[in-house]
Design a protein around this motif. Structure first.
Motif, PDB file in Angstrom:
ATOM      1  N   ALA A 166       0.792  -1.321  -0.218  1.00 57.70           N
ATOM      2  CA  ALA A 166      -0.086  -0.200   0.017  1.00 57.70           C
ATOM      3  C   ALA A 166       0.911   1.083   0.005  1.00 57.70           C
ATOM      4  N   THR A 167       2.028   1.215   0.645  1.00 60.15           N
ATOM      5  CA  THR A 167       2.729   2.300   0.799  1.00 60.15           C
ATOM      6  C   THR A 167       3.220   2.838  -0.660  1.00 60.15           C
ATOM      7  N   ALA A 168       4.048   1.981  -1.211  1.00 64.02           N
ATOM      8  CA  ALA A 168       4.420   2.079  -2.585  1.00 64.02           C
ATOM      9  C   ALA A 168       3.311   2.441  -3.572  1.00 64.02           C
ATOM     10  N   GLY A 191      16.103   4.226  -1.419  1.00 68.73           N
ATOM     11  CA  GLY A 191      15.482   3.153  -0.522  1.00 68.73           C
ATOM     12  C   GLY A 191      15.047   1.872  -1.571  1.00 68.73           C
ATOM     13  N   ARG A 192      15.811   0.649  -1.222  1.00 60.53           N
ATOM     14  CA  ARG A 192      15.358  -0.406  -1.742  1.00 60.53           C
ATOM     15  C   ARG A 192      14.718  -1.562  -0.997  1.00 60.53           C
ATOM     16  N   SER A 193      13.857  -1.216  -0.236  1.00 60.26           N
ATOM     17  CA  SER A 193      13.261  -2.159   0.490  1.00 60.26           C
ATOM     18  C   SER A 193      12.252  -3.016  -0.221  1.00 60.26           C
ATOM     19  N   ALA A 194      11.932  -4.382   0.258  1.00 58.97           N
ATOM     20  CA  ALA A 194      10.861  -5.198  -0.550  1.00 58.97           C
ATOM     21  C   ALA A 194       9.450  -4.522  -0.375  1.00 58.97           C
ATOM     22  N   CYS A 214      18.344   4.156  -5.507  1.00 58.56           N
ATOM     23  CA  CYS A 214      19.651   4.420  -4.688  1.00 58.56           C
ATOM     24  C   CYS A 214      19.472   3.939  -3.561  1.00 58.56           C
ATOM     25  N   HIS A 215      20.423   3.647  -2.633  1.00 59.33           N
ATOM     26  CA  HIS A 215      20.451   2.848  -1.324  1.00 59.33           C
ATOM     27  C   HIS A 215      21.517   3.332  -0.456  1.00 59.33           C
ATOM     28  N   ARG A 216      21.679   2.674   0.562  1.00 64.83           N
ATOM     29  CA  ARG A 216      22.707   3.357   1.631  1.00 64.83           C
ATOM     30  C   ARG A 216      24.297   2.934   0.958  1.00 64.83           C
ATOM     31  N   ARG A 217      24.361   2.334   0.002  1.00 64.92           N
ATOM     32  CA  ARG A 217      25.789   1.880  -0.496  1.00 64.92           C
ATOM     33  C   ARG A 217      25.989   2.892  -1.572  1.00 64.92           C
ATOM     34  N   ALA A 235      13.901   6.189   3.121  1.00 62.48           N
ATOM     35  CA  ALA A 235      15.028   5.635   3.597  1.00 62.48           C
ATOM     36  C   ALA A 235      14.882   5.686   5.048  1.00 62.48           C
ATOM     37  N   GLY A 236      14.111   6.265   5.595  1.00 62.68           N
ATOM     38  CA  GLY A 236      13.975   6.459   6.849  1.00 62.68           C
ATOM     39  C   GLY A 236      15.018   7.060   7.770  1.00 62.68           C
ATOM     40  N   ARG A 237      15.503   8.065   7.140  1.00 58.72           N
ATOM     41  CA  ARG A 237      16.561   9.265   7.637  1.00 58.72           C
ATOM     42  C   ARG A 237      16.140  10.621   7.474  1.00 58.72           C
ATOM     43  N   GLY A 256       9.183   8.904   4.130  1.00 61.74           N
ATOM     44  CA  GLY A 256       9.680   8.613   5.305  1.00 61.74           C
ATOM     45  C   GLY A 256       8.721   9.208   6.446  1.00 61.74           C
ATOM     46  N   ILE A 257       9.011   8.373   7.356  1.00 62.41           N
ATOM     47  CA  ILE A 257       8.328   8.727   8.746  1.00 62.41           C
ATOM     48  C   ILE A 257       9.372   8.557   9.791  1.00 62.41           C
ATOM     49  N   ASN A 258       9.682   9.781  10.459  1.00 62.83           N
ATOM     50  CA  ASN A 258      10.714   9.553  11.755  1.00 62.83           C
ATOM     51  C   ASN A 258      10.239  10.501  12.669  1.00 62.83           C
TER      52      ASN A 258
HETATM   53  P1  NAD Z   1      13.936  -0.063   5.299  1.00 63.22           P
HETATM   54  O1  NAD Z   1      14.795   0.566   6.507  1.00 63.22           O
HETATM   55  O2  NAD Z   1      13.552  -1.318   5.244  1.00 63.22           O
HETATM   56  O3  NAD Z   1      14.720   0.395   4.019  1.00 63.22           O
HETATM   57  C1  NAD Z   1      15.451   1.532   3.829  1.00 63.22           C
HETATM   58  C2  NAD Z   1      16.094   1.627   2.511  1.00 63.22           C
HETATM   59  O4  NAD Z   1      16.797   2.976   2.726  1.00 63.22           O
HETATM   60  C3  NAD Z   1      17.113   0.764   2.567  1.00 63.22           C
HETATM   61  O5  NAD Z   1      17.034   0.200   1.104  1.00 63.22           O
HETATM   62  C4  NAD Z   1      18.570   1.617   2.635  1.00 63.22           C
HETATM   63  O6  NAD Z   1      19.551   1.153   1.838  1.00 63.22           O
HETATM   64  C5  NAD Z   1      18.243   2.764   2.068  1.00 63.22           C
HETATM   65  N1  NAD Z   1      18.971   4.102   2.772  1.00 63.22           N
HETATM   66  C6  NAD Z   1      19.159   4.005   4.325  1.00 63.22           C
HETATM   67  N2  NAD Z   1      19.742   5.179   4.520  1.00 63.22           N
HETATM   68  C7  NAD Z   1      20.217   5.616   3.360  1.00 63.22           C
HETATM   69  C8  NAD Z   1      21.177   6.601   3.034  1.00 63.22           C
HETATM   70  N3  NAD Z   1      21.761   7.345   3.974  1.00 63.22           N
HETATM   71  N4  NAD Z   1      21.227   7.034   1.646  1.00 63.22           N
HETATM   72  C9  NAD Z   1      20.606   6.295   0.883  1.00 63.22           C
HETATM   73  N5  NAD Z   1      19.702   5.086   0.954  1.00 63.22           N
HETATM   74  C10 NAD Z   1      19.540   5.017   2.242  1.00 63.22           C
HETATM   75  O7  NAD Z   1      12.623   1.006   5.242  1.00 63.22           O
HETATM   76  P2  NAD Z   1      11.164   0.896   4.836  1.00 63.22           P
HETATM   77  O8  NAD Z   1      10.298  -0.050   5.445  1.00 63.22           O
HETATM   78  O9  NAD Z   1      11.393   0.951   3.422  1.00 63.22           O
HETATM   79  O10 NAD Z   1      10.622   2.378   5.023  1.00 63.22           O
HETATM   80  C11 NAD Z   1      11.147   3.240   4.500  1.00 63.22           C
HETATM   81  C12 NAD Z   1      10.648   4.752   5.097  1.00 63.22           C
HETATM   82  O11 NAD Z   1       9.299   4.852   4.842  1.00 63.22           O
HETATM   83  C13 NAD Z   1      10.657   4.703   6.830  1.00 63.22           C
HETATM   84  O12 NAD Z   1      10.996   6.106   7.137  1.00 63.22           O
HETATM   85  C14 NAD Z   1       9.212   4.503   7.080  1.00 63.22           C
HETATM   86  O13 NAD Z   1       8.990   4.487   8.456  1.00 63.22           O
HETATM   87  C15 NAD Z   1       8.504   4.954   6.228  1.00 63.22           C
HETATM   88  N6  NAD Z   1       7.208   4.106   5.817  1.00 63.22           N
HETATM   89  C16 NAD Z   1       6.205   5.144   5.575  1.00 63.22           C
HETATM   90  C17 NAD Z   1       4.871   4.560   5.265  1.00 63.22           C
HETATM   91  C18 NAD Z   1       3.725   5.400   4.806  1.00 63.22           C
HETATM   92  O14 NAD Z   1       2.565   5.048   5.030  1.00 63.22           O
HETATM   93  N7  NAD Z   1       4.121   6.661   4.770  1.00 63.22           N
HETATM   94  C19 NAD Z   1       4.628   3.039   5.450  1.00 63.22           C
HETATM   95  C20 NAD Z   1       5.761   2.407   5.531  1.00 63.22           C
HETATM   96  C21 NAD Z   1       6.995   2.895   5.698  1.00 63.22           C
END
Ligand code: NAD
Length: 329
Positions: A166-168, A191-194, A214-217, A235-237, A256-258
């Motif tokens: 749903a978020t994607a 961010g590349r989360s599943a 893009c991702h953390r590397r 990214a969660g940052r 992101g939500i922080n």
């Molecule tokens: P995750 O931790 O599983 O993945 C984070 C991704 O960001 C990873 O692929 C990582 O490589 C990348 N990343 C982290 N730091 C980075 C950096 N400095 N530079 C580049 N890439 C970086 O997180 P997730 O579950 O994919 O969630 C991501 C964000 O989305 C979080 O803040 C989460 O709270 C938010 N979220 C929001 C909703 C919504 O409804 N709006 C729902 C789910 C998640």
């Protein structure tokens, strides 16, 4: 000259978008999810009413929650409230934080077998003693309304319709419903989360964007972002993406939500980014409200599809998915 109904509708939608346009001091258009979510909920309420009359019961959602985790509880309450408003029979199954993996998967299977339950969500994060994959695999793909089962992830990867995370879905839908052009544009997903980054990237490809993930590397994050017309950040940052990294006029979707100093903020530094972007989602109030509304859309679709499958004798393993087209790739 007479206009077709579709053309008139498109013109009305464009006028409404113009009327509802909100800009922030830097001049960027604010892409708010709330109004779009309200429109979606109105449509859902109608579909729920039709389903309820036809099936003699309301569509059912169950959320499995393992242990008491504060953010999960808030999220859960929001989902339950949203369901209540549109007439969905929603509830949760709460297990002890010490519940075993076998107990969690058995709970999910019981819900799979319950004909009054149309959608199942397992609230994350799970305790570290439980293998995420075992739980995900246990969910019936036909009830997997948050698109985390490998079957639904595979359908998205192949370009077929399935249940989307749903978020994607919300991250891309907010662009589509705000009339932002995606086709042919350069998009960067951070961010590349599943569950968020990768499905958002696949959806953007499906919408004919040219996508970089893009991702953390990633070595030169700013360099990639600066070339993008559309930037989706998950990214969660907090404050990872700033205005100086953006191409002027870029469209920014902040997933992101922080929590910083007790305040909810996104991954984008809103103050600087809104000076450079042409449009930007706020946090809170952007992707979040739309995520919840789309989840309910997925639920009613799941309920309708399972009702049809029951009539035609299709099984969960061999669901009678509607005629799906795989678009030009
Ligand atoms: P995750 O931790 O599983 O993945 C984070 C991704 O960001 C990873 O692929 C990582 O490589 C990348 N990343 C982290 N730091 C980075 C950096 N400095 N530079 C580049 N890439 C970086 O997180 P997730 O579950 O994919 O969630 C991501 C964000 O989305 C979080 O803040 C989460 O709270 C938010 N979220 C929001 C909703 C919504 O409804 N709006 C729902 C789910 C998640």
């Amino acid at each position: 000259m007479r206009r077709s109904a579709a053309a008139s509708h498109a013109i009305r939608s464009r006028r409404r978008l113009e009327r509802d346009r909100v800009t922030v001091p830097g001049g960027a258009r604010l892409l708010e999810g709330g109004a779009i979510a309200a429109e979606i909920r109105t449509a859902i309420a109608e579909d729920v009413a039709t389903f309820t009359v036809g099936q003699g019961r309301a569509p059912g959602l169950r959320v499995v929650i393992v242990g008491k985790d504060a953010p999960s509880t808030v999220y859960l309450e929001r989902i339950l409230r949203g369901c209540d408003k549109v007439g969905i029979d929603a509830g949760f199954v709460e297990l002890e934080g010490e519940a075993t993996e076998a107990k969690v998967t058995a709970t999910v299977r019981d819900l799979n077998d319950d004909p009054t339950v149309d959608g199942v969500i397992v609230q994350m994060p799970l305790p570290g003693t439980i293998r995420l994959r075992a739980v995900i695999d246990a969910i019936d793909p036909a009830k997997d309304i948050d698109g985390i089962h490998p079957l639904n992830a595979g359908l998205l990867r192949l370009g077929y319709d399935g249940f989307l995370p749903a978020t994607a879905h919300a991250a891309v839908e907010i662009l589509r419903r705000s009339g932002i052009e995606i086709e042919g544009r350069d998009a960067v997903v951070v961010g590349r989360s599943a569950v968020v980054g990768m499905p958002a990237a696949f959806l953007l490809v499906k919408e004919d964007a040219t996508v970089t993930v893009c991702h953390r590397r990633t070595r030169d994050l700013a360099g990639h972002i600066r070339r993008a017309d559309i930037v989706v950040v998950a990214a969660g940052r907090a404050g990872l993406v700033t205005g100086s990294m953006l191409k002027p006029g870029a469209v920014v979707v902040d997933v992101g939500i922080n929590v910083v100093d007790g305040r909810i903020v996104g991954d984008v530094d809103f103050a600087s980014a809104s000076q450079v972007a042409s449009a930007i989602t706020p946090v809170p109030g952007g992707v979040g409200p739309l995520t919840n509304a789309l989840l309910l859309t997925h639920l009613i679709r799941a309920a309708e599809r399972q009702a049809t499958d029951r009539q035609t004798g299709a099984t969960a393993a061999q669901p009678g998915l509607p005629a799906l087209s795989r678009g030009d790739r």
